[in-house]
Design a protein around this motif. Structure first.
Motif, PDB file in Angstrom:
ATOM      1  N   TRP A 191       0.823  -1.204   0.000  1.00 35.59           N
ATOM      2  CA  TRP A 191       0.000   0.000   0.000  1.00 35.59           C
ATOM      3  C   TRP A 191       0.855   1.250   0.000  1.00 35.59           C
ATOM      4  CZ3 TRP A 191      -4.281  -0.965   4.202  1.00 35.59           C
ATOM      5  CH2 TRP A 191      -5.144  -1.971   3.756  1.00 35.59           C
ATOM      6  N   ILE A 237      -3.298   4.974  -0.741  1.00 31.39           N
ATOM      7  CA  ILE A 237      -4.189   3.818  -0.584  1.00 31.39           C
ATOM      8  C   ILE A 237      -4.534   3.635   0.891  1.00 31.39           C
ATOM      9  CG2 ILE A 237      -4.363   1.310  -0.819  1.00 31.39           C
ATOM     10  CD1 ILE A 237      -2.696   1.516  -3.341  1.00 31.39           C
ATOM     11  N   GLU A 238      -3.574   3.841   1.755  1.00 26.16           N
ATOM     12  CA  GLU A 238      -3.812   3.691   3.189  1.00 26.16           C
ATOM     13  C   GLU A 238      -4.837   4.705   3.686  1.00 26.16           C
ATOM     14  OE1 GLU A 238      -1.045   3.365   7.130  1.00 26.16           O
ATOM     15  OE2 GLU A 238      -0.209   2.837   5.173  1.00 26.16           O
ATOM     16  N   TYR A 263      -8.227   3.610   2.432  1.00 28.08           N
ATOM     17  CA  TYR A 263      -8.665   2.455   3.216  1.00 28.08           C
ATOM     18  C   TYR A 263      -9.219   2.886   4.568  1.00 28.08           C
ATOM     19  CZ  TYR A 263      -8.406  -1.373   6.478  1.00 28.08           C
ATOM     20  OH  TYR A 263      -8.709  -2.261   7.472  1.00 28.08           O
TER      21      TYR A 263
END
Length: 114
Positions: A65, A69-70, A73
């Motif tokens: 990631w 992306i983290e 998420y």
């Protein structure tokens, strides 16, 4: 034998870059574990997730990631509303329960009459 299924509770398309192919079509999916049996249906509190690239069909694991992306998420993880953990009994359970109670009542009745 109990069957376990991962049922989808939320899906979302995200536009972050895939670390493998650099495509901007990713899908994040959240699953909740359900157990099915002949006597009951149990919803557990276990929620899992998967981020998958639509182009190369590769699963993006947390090791790969990026910070973007983290962040996405964490945002979608806050939005997920899983079902409450619960146990729902089937009709077969109630039929067996009623039969057992009738047998116990009949046994007590015959014991007291003799």
């Amino acid at each position: 034998m109990a069957k376990e299924k991962q049922l989808v509770i939320q899906e979302a398309d995200i536009t972050n870059n895939c670390p493998k192919c650099f495509n901007q079509e990713l899908k994040i999916t959240f699953y909740q574990k359900h157990t099915f049996n002949a006597l009951y249906h149990r919803t557990t509190g276990v929620v899992t997730n998967e981020i998958k690239c639509k182009k190369c069909d590769s699963v993006i694991y947390p090791v790969d990631w990026t910070p973007d992306i983290e962040r996405v998420y964490e945002y979608y993880n806050k939005l997920v509303k899983p079902d409450r953990p619960a146990v729902r009994f089937t009709m077969l359970f109630f039929i067996i329960l009623i039969l057992m109670l009738c047998l116990a009542a009949a046994g007590v009745y015959f014991y007291l009459e003799s």
